[in-house]
Design an enzyme around this catalytic site. Structure first.
Site, PDB file in Angstrom:
ATOM      1  N   ASN A 114       0.850  -1.194   0.000  1.00 21.45           N
ATOM      2  CA  ASN A 114       0.000   0.000   0.000  1.00 21.45           C
ATOM      3  C   ASN A 114       0.879   1.235   0.000  1.00 21.45           C
ATOM      4  OD1 ASN A 114      -2.602  -1.038   0.118  1.00 21.45           O
ATOM      5  ND2 ASN A 114      -2.668  -1.087   2.354  1.00 21.45           N
ATOM      6  N   ALA A 140      -6.699 -11.817   1.923  1.00 17.65           N
ATOM      7  CA  ALA A 140      -6.240 -12.949   2.741  1.00 17.65           C
ATOM      8  C   ALA A 140      -5.879 -12.416   4.114  1.00 17.65           C
ATOM      9  CB  ALA A 140      -5.024 -13.596   2.098  1.00 17.65           C
ATOM     10  N   LYS A 194      -4.983   4.077  -6.562  1.00 17.03           N
ATOM     11  CA  LYS A 194      -5.042   3.209  -5.391  1.00 17.03           C
ATOM     12  C   LYS A 194      -4.709   4.023  -4.130  1.00 17.03           C
ATOM     13  CE  LYS A 194      -4.995  -0.940  -3.273  1.00 17.03           C
ATOM     14  NZ  LYS A 194      -4.286  -0.959  -2.103  1.00 17.03           N
TER      15      LYS A 194
END
Ligand code: PAF
Length: 311
Positions: A114, A140, A194
């Protein structure tokens, strides 16, 4: 050989994918690792017995008896070796510096984290290695050190840091690991999109201690609009075509798709761990200052999360 650094959820997911696709792999870890990892994926349970190599062994200071593979396997000069770093953004630079002595410039590196920032540092640490920058929405988590729960099949977006320094075999292997993988010539724009989603969802959910879906409530609309306006202005100044409305739409989409999830930052704060705020809102604020753009709400959230981190 595919070398996966760290023993986190996405690292273990990659190990599972390697094992399913019969690709040779090893996990490079800092501390003692479990002998096996039990992976739950839909109705399947798979037990992995990965080879762990300790970073101590890689640093040649002491050899962990648990290590089964010699450090040289990171560097086989085959031209299609991959070193994947699915780490927290603030761990990347140290990991690269530590691994640098045992990585040949033939090894392709994959950064998978990230936030932004580390991709700028890699150019000075390992300037010659072909480097993939990727972002994935695979889900996950690890309820225990030796258990992996795969929660969702996602999609991956990737691109080369330098389009003049690529490796087709590495690209093919990465395609197999986290499909569908969409390749972009200009990955920076994708990373900023993102980043915008992370810079909205992560600090707000961490500040209010709420799951992502709660951000769809009307009371958060003003916060989300202000943040998207600030980020769109920075992106536009950097030459990227986007609008406040487009960023809001994307954030709402992700909040809705991940409605019951607690964001990584919310979980980090709950568990008293360091967050990735420096490479998320911190990066937005840093770029804004350089471009002389005011981003007061991003700055406010940055400071708020920094205070929470210090508690
Ligand atoms: O950091 C996270 O948790 C995720 O990247 C995201 C997109 C905010 C969804 O939870």
């Amino acid at each position: 050989m595919i070398s996966i650094v760290g023993n986190g959820a996405i690292g273990n997911l990659l190990a599972l994918k390697c094992s399913q696709k019969q690709l040779p792999y090893q996990l490079i870890v800092r501390s003692k690792a479990p002998d096996s990892i039990v992976c739950h994926e839909q109705d399947h349970v798979t037990t992995l017995a990965p080879s762990f190599v300790s970073t101590n062994a890689l640093g040649y200071t002491s050899v962990d008896t648990h290590s089964k593979i010699s450090p040289q396997t990171v560097d086989t000069h085959s031209g299609c070796d991959l070193l994947i770093l699915p780490l927290k953004s603030y761990q990347i630079v140290d990991a690269l510096k530590q691994l640098k002595p045992v990585i040949s410039d033939k090894v392709s590196i994959v950064l998978l984290h990230n936030g932004m920032g580390p991709h700028e540092s890699i150019q000075s640490i390992l300037p010659d290695n072909p480097t993939i920058i990727a972002t994935t929405s695979y889900g996950a988590y690890k309820p225990k050190i030796d258990q992996l729960n795969v929660t969702g099949i996602g999609r991956t977006q990737a691109g080369w840091l330098n389009n003049d320094n690529t490796n087709a075999k590495a690209e093919h292997i990465f395609d197999i690991l986290l499909p569908p993988c969409q390749w972009h010539n200009n990955i920076t724009q994708i990373l900023w999109q993102k980043l915008a989603v992370n810079a909205v969802i992560n600090p707000l959910t961490a500040m209010y201690d709420i799951p992502n879906g709660d951000l769809l409530r009307a009371e958060f609309a003003e916060h989300i609009t202000t943040l998207c306006e600030e980020i769109a202005r920075v992106m536009n100044a950097l030459g990227m075509a986007t609008t406040k409305a487009h960023l809001i739409e994307r954030c709402m989409q992700v909040a809705s798709l991940t409605a019951t999830n607690f964001s990584s930052m919310c979980q980090d704060i709950r568990l008293g761990r360091r967050t990735e705020i420096d490479d998320i809102n911190g990066y937005v604020v840093k770029q804004a200052k350089r471009l002389k753009i005011a981003t007061p709400f991003s700055q406010h959230l940055y400071e708020n999360i920094k205070k929470k981190e210090a508690l």
